[in-house]
Design a protein around this motif. Structure first.
Motif, PDB file in Angstrom:
ATOM      1  N   LEU A  22      39.608  -0.106  -6.435  1.00  0.00           N
ATOM      2  CA  LEU A  22      40.947  -0.232  -7.006  1.00  0.00           C
ATOM      3  C   LEU A  22      41.707  -1.389  -6.370  1.00  0.00           C
ATOM      4  O   LEU A  22      42.380  -2.162  -7.072  1.00  0.00           O
ATOM      5  CB  LEU A  22      41.724   1.075  -6.817  1.00  0.00           C
ATOM      6  CG  LEU A  22      43.160   1.095  -7.357  1.00  0.00           C
ATOM      7  CD1 LEU A  22      43.203   0.757  -8.841  1.00  0.00           C
ATOM      8  CD2 LEU A  22      43.811   2.441  -7.081  1.00  0.00           C
ATOM      9  N   ALA A  23      41.609  -1.530  -5.051  1.00  0.00           N
ATOM     10  CA  ALA A  23      42.287  -2.637  -4.382  1.00  0.00           C
ATOM     11  C   ALA A  23      41.724  -3.979  -4.837  1.00  0.00           C
ATOM     12  O   ALA A  23      42.467  -4.955  -5.012  1.00  0.00           O
ATOM     13  CB  ALA A  23      42.163  -2.493  -2.865  1.00  0.00           C
ATOM     14  N   GLU A  24      40.406  -4.044  -5.054  1.00  0.00           N
ATOM     15  CA  GLU A  24      39.815  -5.315  -5.499  1.00  0.00           C
ATOM     16  C   GLU A  24      40.183  -5.601  -6.948  1.00  0.00           C
ATOM     17  O   GLU A  24      40.429  -6.766  -7.319  1.00  0.00           O
ATOM     18  CB  GLU A  24      38.300  -5.292  -5.322  1.00  0.00           C
ATOM     19  CG  GLU A  24      37.646  -6.674  -5.374  1.00  0.00           C
ATOM     20  CD  GLU A  24      38.000  -7.550  -4.185  1.00  0.00           C
ATOM     21  OE1 GLU A  24      37.516  -8.704  -4.159  1.00  0.00           O
ATOM     22  OE2 GLU A  24      38.755  -7.127  -3.276  1.00  0.00           O
ATOM     23  N   LEU A  25      40.250  -4.570  -7.785  1.00  0.00           N
ATOM     24  CA  LEU A  25      40.678  -4.766  -9.172  1.00  0.00           C
ATOM     25  C   LEU A  25      42.097  -5.318  -9.215  1.00  0.00           C
ATOM     26  O   LEU A  25      42.381  -6.279  -9.944  1.00  0.00           O
ATOM     27  CB  LEU A  25      40.605  -3.450  -9.943  1.00  0.00           C
ATOM     28  CG  LEU A  25      41.294  -3.418 -11.319  1.00  0.00           C
ATOM     29  CD1 LEU A  25      40.786  -4.524 -12.237  1.00  0.00           C
ATOM     30  CD2 LEU A  25      41.132  -2.056 -11.963  1.00  0.00           C
ATOM     31  N   PRO A  77      44.460   1.832  -1.751  1.00  0.00           N
ATOM     32  CA  PRO A  77      44.280   3.200  -1.238  1.00  0.00           C
ATOM     33  C   PRO A  77      44.127   3.271   0.277  1.00  0.00           C
ATOM     34  O   PRO A  77      43.392   2.486   0.888  1.00  0.00           O
ATOM     35  CB  PRO A  77      42.990   3.662  -1.933  1.00  0.00           C
ATOM     36  CG  PRO A  77      42.837   2.762  -3.124  1.00  0.00           C
ATOM     37  CD  PRO A  77      43.413   1.455  -2.702  1.00  0.00           C
ATOM     38  N   GLY A  78      44.817   4.245   0.853  1.00  0.00           N
ATOM     39  CA  GLY A  78      44.640   4.498   2.281  1.00  0.00           C
ATOM     40  C   GLY A  78      43.329   5.199   2.578  1.00  0.00           C
ATOM     41  O   GLY A  78      42.822   5.126   3.695  1.00  0.00           O
ATOM     42  N   THR A  85      36.850   5.255 -10.680  1.00  0.00           N
ATOM     43  CA  THR A  85      37.283   6.520 -11.281  1.00  0.00           C
ATOM     44  C   THR A  85      37.812   7.483 -10.231  1.00  0.00           C
ATOM     45  O   THR A  85      38.863   8.117 -10.415  1.00  0.00           O
ATOM     46  CB  THR A  85      36.120   7.168 -12.056  1.00  0.00           C
ATOM     47  OG1 THR A  85      35.735   6.307 -13.136  1.00  0.00           O
ATOM     48  CG2 THR A  85      36.522   8.512 -12.616  1.00  0.00           C
ATOM     49  N   ALA A  86      37.111   7.609  -9.116  1.00  0.00           N
ATOM     50  CA  ALA A  86      37.555   8.516  -8.059  1.00  0.00           C
ATOM     51  C   ALA A  86      38.895   8.074  -7.478  1.00  0.00           C
ATOM     52  O   ALA A  86      39.763   8.905  -7.172  1.00  0.00           O
ATOM     53  CB  ALA A  86      36.499   8.595  -6.961  1.00  0.00           C
ATOM     54  N   GLU A  87      39.095   6.777  -7.336  1.00  0.00           N
ATOM     55  CA  GLU A  87      40.361   6.289  -6.793  1.00  0.00           C
ATOM     56  C   GLU A  87      41.505   6.484  -7.789  1.00  0.00           C
ATOM     57  O   GLU A  87      42.632   6.806  -7.394  1.00  0.00           O
ATOM     58  CB  GLU A  87      40.225   4.822  -6.388  1.00  0.00           C
ATOM     59  CG  GLU A  87      39.314   4.655  -5.176  1.00  0.00           C
ATOM     60  CD  GLU A  87      39.329   3.257  -4.602  1.00  0.00           C
ATOM     61  OE1 GLU A  87      39.209   3.127  -3.376  1.00  0.00           O
ATOM     62  OE2 GLU A  87      39.447   2.276  -5.375  1.00  0.00           O
ATOM     63  N   LEU A  88      41.231   6.302  -9.070  1.00  0.00           N
ATOM     64  CA  LEU A  88      42.262   6.557 -10.082  1.00  0.00           C
ATOM     65  C   LEU A  88      42.591   8.042 -10.153  1.00  0.00           C
ATOM     66  O   LEU A  88      43.751   8.420 -10.387  1.00  0.00           O
ATOM     67  CB  LEU A  88      41.804   6.037 -11.442  1.00  0.00           C
ATOM     68  CG  LEU A  88      41.702   4.507 -11.558  1.00  0.00           C
ATOM     69  CD1 LEU A  88      41.136   4.116 -12.916  1.00  0.00           C
ATOM     70  CD2 LEU A  88      43.064   3.847 -11.332  1.00  0.00           C
ATOM     71  N   PHE A 242      41.355  -0.510   6.886  1.00  0.00           N
ATOM     72  CA  PHE A 242      41.152  -1.946   6.682  1.00  0.00           C
ATOM     73  C   PHE A 242      40.219  -2.126   5.490  1.00  0.00           C
ATOM     74  O   PHE A 242      39.105  -1.599   5.478  1.00  0.00           O
ATOM     75  CB  PHE A 242      40.557  -2.595   7.924  1.00  0.00           C
ATOM     76  CG  PHE A 242      41.482  -2.597   9.119  1.00  0.00           C
ATOM     77  CD1 PHE A 242      42.335  -3.659   9.343  1.00  0.00           C
ATOM     78  CD2 PHE A 242      41.500  -1.516   9.994  1.00  0.00           C
ATOM     79  CE1 PHE A 242      43.201  -3.661  10.433  1.00  0.00           C
ATOM     80  CE2 PHE A 242      42.355  -1.502  11.078  1.00  0.00           C
ATOM     81  CZ  PHE A 242      43.205  -2.587  11.310  1.00  0.00           C
ATOM     82  N   ILE A 243      40.679  -2.870   4.485  1.00  0.00           N
ATOM     83  CA  ILE A 243      39.929  -3.063   3.246  1.00  0.00           C
ATOM     84  C   ILE A 243      39.574  -4.542   3.084  1.00  0.00           C
ATOM     85  O   ILE A 243      40.469  -5.382   2.976  1.00  0.00           O
ATOM     86  CB  ILE A 243      40.754  -2.597   2.028  1.00  0.00           C
ATOM     87  CG1 ILE A 243      41.054  -1.105   2.122  1.00  0.00           C
ATOM     88  CG2 ILE A 243      40.023  -2.918   0.734  1.00  0.00           C
ATOM     89  CD1 ILE A 243      41.955  -0.587   1.009  1.00  0.00           C
TER      90      ILE A 243
END
Length: 370
Positions: A22-25, A77-78, A85-88, A242-243
């Motif tokens: 999600l962060a990369e999207l 996301p933390g 899908t899981a992050e959404l 850290f992402i």
């Protein structure tokens, strides 16, 4: 000027290094909204924008304040999951009030909505958020109004939009960088396990350091802002994440709002980029521009302006200045040829000239975009 994360007493297992789809999207969506920030992927941005269906491009424009100038905290996301899908699904579990407050932060450096906080004035905060949205255009203002009046419908629409982006371009791009991001996260985690936080932070970015004194242990990020948060202040902030990001380069993005687990999204595999290919500017103009950037207030204004167009009023609110003060500083930047100005109805919006700024040096531009 620093952003500080207090990690005093934080157990080692609560420091997480992990990629986030999600962060990369949403990093990719930021690239599509502000391609000049990301010279390494400008060709990708141009090809992707050219291939978007008009309806999808229109919907992205409508919702772009979620990722253009600032990033809604729930989009970084933390607790990263292995799939989009899981992050959404995790975002869907956030209460409406929390979601709306995080979404309606449209100006880099602006104060957050204080819904539910002691002494807060929700009506005033929502009026301010709508004013910021109106400065971005009628479609954005209408989107913000719908988010306030019918958050469930807008949240569903945002999820549909992100899933459509996944099908249109994200999944192909993610497959190309997923293994690189996972390997980078494993490398940083191994450094942390073997050599401690200082070694891991040094590998993440030279702009991040660890300080330890009688007051405790703190992660310090060299950014043109002053903020502080804690990784040990309750369940939401219990730990730090850290992402790694390819498409987020050169930004060093942080989630530091109260109630959210601190997150640092950092660029991997940075390489020198040739930002400026034009003719050298006259020395007098270079001196004028360096003088313009020398003032700390103008540095902070430029940090905001580098991320997107802002009105004088937005800048004054974001940095707790008066409108006349901001106007005087903007006049200096304009005289130095560092500002671009556009008018939309009654709103005059200013934007940092990225090309002119980059000509002064990659380090300067990277510091502003960090």
């Amino acid at each position: 000027m620093t952003l500080t994360i207090d990690i005093t007493g934080m157990p080692a297992e609560r420091c997480v290094f992990a990629p986030s789809p999600l962060a990369e999207l949403t990093s990719m969506l930021h690239v599509l909204a502000e391609p000049t920030h990301h010279p390494a992927v400008q060709a990708w941005a141009a090809a992707t924008l050219a291939g978007l269906k008009p309806a999808l491009a229109d919907r992205l424009l409508e919702a772009e304040f979620l990722w253009r100038s600032s990033r809604a905290d729930f989009l970084v996301p933390g607790r990263p999951r292995p799939t989009l899908t899981a992050e959404l699904d995790a975002v869907d579990a956030i209460p409406d009030e929390t979601y709306v407050a995080a979404a309606l932060v449209m100006s880099c450096g602006s104060p957050r909505l204080t819904a539910g906080a002691p002494g807060s004035d929700l009506g005033r905060d929502l009026d301010r958020a709508l004013e910021l949205a109106q400065a971005r255009g009628p479609r954005q203002a209408a989107f913000a109004e719908r988010l306030i009046t019918d958050p469930a419908a807008v949240r569903a629409a945002v999820r549909d939009l992100l899933e459509e982006c996944a099908d249109a371009f994200f999944l192909d791009a993610w497959r190309q960088v997923e293994h690189q991001l996972a390997a980078d996260a494993r490398h940083k985690a191994d450094l942390f396990a073997r050599h401690g936080m200082q070694a891991a932070l040094a590998a993440v970015s030279p702009a991040i350091t660890l300080t330890s004194d009688a007051g405790g242990d703190r992660i310090r990020l060299d950014k043109l802002q002053d903020n502080a948060t804690s990784a040990v202040s309750g369940s939401a902030g219990d730990g730090v994440t850290f992402i790694p990001s390819v498409y987020g380069r050169p930004h060093l993005l942080t989630v530091h709002a109260p109630g959210w687990r601190p997150v640092v999204q950092y660029p991997v595999a940075e390489r020198h980029q040739d930002w400026h290919q034009g003719r050298p500017a006259p020395i007098d103009l270079v001196r004028l521009r360096l003088d313009a950037f020398a003032h700390p207030v103008r540095q902070r204004l430029c940090r905001t302006l580098a991320r997107g167009p802002h009105t004088t009023g937005e800048l004054a609110e974001a940095w707790h200045l008066t409108a006349p003060e901001v106007s005087r500083h903007l006049a200096v930047l304009k005289k130095a040829g560092l500002l671009q100005t556009t008018r939309r109805g009654r709103y005059v919006r200013h934007h940092l000239d990225i090309t002119a700024t980059a000509a002064l040096g990659v380090d300067l531009l990277a510091a502003l975009l960090r």
